[in-house]
Design an enzyme around this catalytic site. Sequence first.
Site, PDB file in Angstrom:
ATOM      1  N   HIS A   1      -0.049   0.604 -10.028  1.00 22.81           N
ATOM      2  CA  HIS A   1      -0.784  -0.489  -9.156  1.00 22.81           C
ATOM      3  C   HIS A   1      -1.431  -1.637 -10.350  1.00 22.81           C
ATOM      4  CE1 HIS A   1      -3.418  -0.553  -5.374  1.00 22.81           C
ATOM      5  NE2 HIS A   1      -3.099  -1.854  -5.868  1.00 22.81           N
TER       6      HIS A   1
ATOM      7  N   GLU B   1      -2.686   8.174  -4.598  1.00 24.49           N
ATOM      8  CA  GLU B   1      -2.939   7.205  -5.801  1.00 24.49           C
ATOM      9  C   GLU B   1      -4.077   7.947  -6.676  1.00 24.49           C
ATOM     10  OE1 GLU B   1      -3.444   2.556  -6.335  1.00 24.49           O
ATOM     11  OE2 GLU B   1      -1.515   3.261  -5.241  1.00 24.49           O
TER      12      GLU B   1
ATOM     13  N   ARG C   1       0.717  -1.308   0.187  1.00 28.12           N
ATOM     14  CA  ARG C   1       0.167  -0.031  -0.176  1.00 28.12           C
ATOM     15  C   ARG C   1       0.897   1.175  -0.048  1.00 28.12           C
ATOM     16  NH1 ARG C   1      -3.154  -2.929  -1.640  1.00 28.12           N
ATOM     17  NH2 ARG C   1      -5.396  -3.384  -0.694  1.00 28.12           N
TER      18      ARG C   1
END
Length: 325
Positions: free
Chosen positions: A285, A266, A237
């Site tokens: 990601h 993000e 994360r």
Amino acid sequence: MSKPKVFVTRIIPEKGLSQVQQFCDVDLWTDELPPSRAVMLERVRGVDGLLCLLTDRVDAELLDAAGPQLKVVSNHAVGFDNIVVPDATARGIPVGNTPGILTDATADFAFALLMAAGRRVVEGERYVRAGKWKTWGPSLLLGADFVGATLGIVGFGRIGKAMARRASGFDMRVIYFDPLTPPDPALNAQSVDMETLLAESDFVSLHTPLLPETHHLMNAETFAKMKPNAILVNTSRGQIVDPQALYEALKSGQIAAAALDVTEPEPIPMDSPLLELENLIVVPHIASASTTTRDKMSLMAAANLIAGLKGERLPTCINPEVYKE
């Protein structure tokens, strides 16, 4: 008989989506960007089920906006830090996730990032495209060796252990920090404290969940304890790494390089100073983004959703305490 109403917050792979559409009356959000908070609060009203992504916060406000008829929340992800699980549990709503199936895809990608950063693959590709490649040189883009190097794994769950198995194929020494996971005799990996891991690792790979105690685990203090040749990889994360501290560590040469699949925030802002650095790789990601893995994730998310709508136990339930044995 009418079908149960569900809100699906993004287009998921067809294998899972088709099952949801066959069983449910689906309100599908088709935009590339996630629905806004206001849209979420409006579209969940009166639904029987919610299939959401990591980008969608599910908390008391959203659950109450949906109404008391809401039977299930299915998260199309392994992690569930986007969901306030106690809020769902308090309302008797089971929450599902998609564990296990993305272990190998994520570990493959984490190791790919480790190798790309270590051998400066992305720098080399940019070097060629910029027209800088004039001849072969004995000191051109020198990188790290893997055989005999030490890999430090932070978080030794499924993915961390899969990383250890991959590292063994490169004759790397593997150490790990995870106070909650007992040693695995099948793996040639040594449990150490965090101080030792930071001091001895040539590569540090993060595989810990986002918890209050892991938020900004990698910060100015922890970077200062790493080797100057060390390389950081994060596929867990984004919030586990303090971006400002990472920038300073990379800019000053406190550590050699980093590779990120996840960022804080993000997506990473295009004006982030991190993007000015040559010794940083950032990708969007995609650690679990293999076709087979994402198909399996969609099928598992669909199975959790449909089970909840039927009043059956979810195949993979985060909060099984909602079921009265």
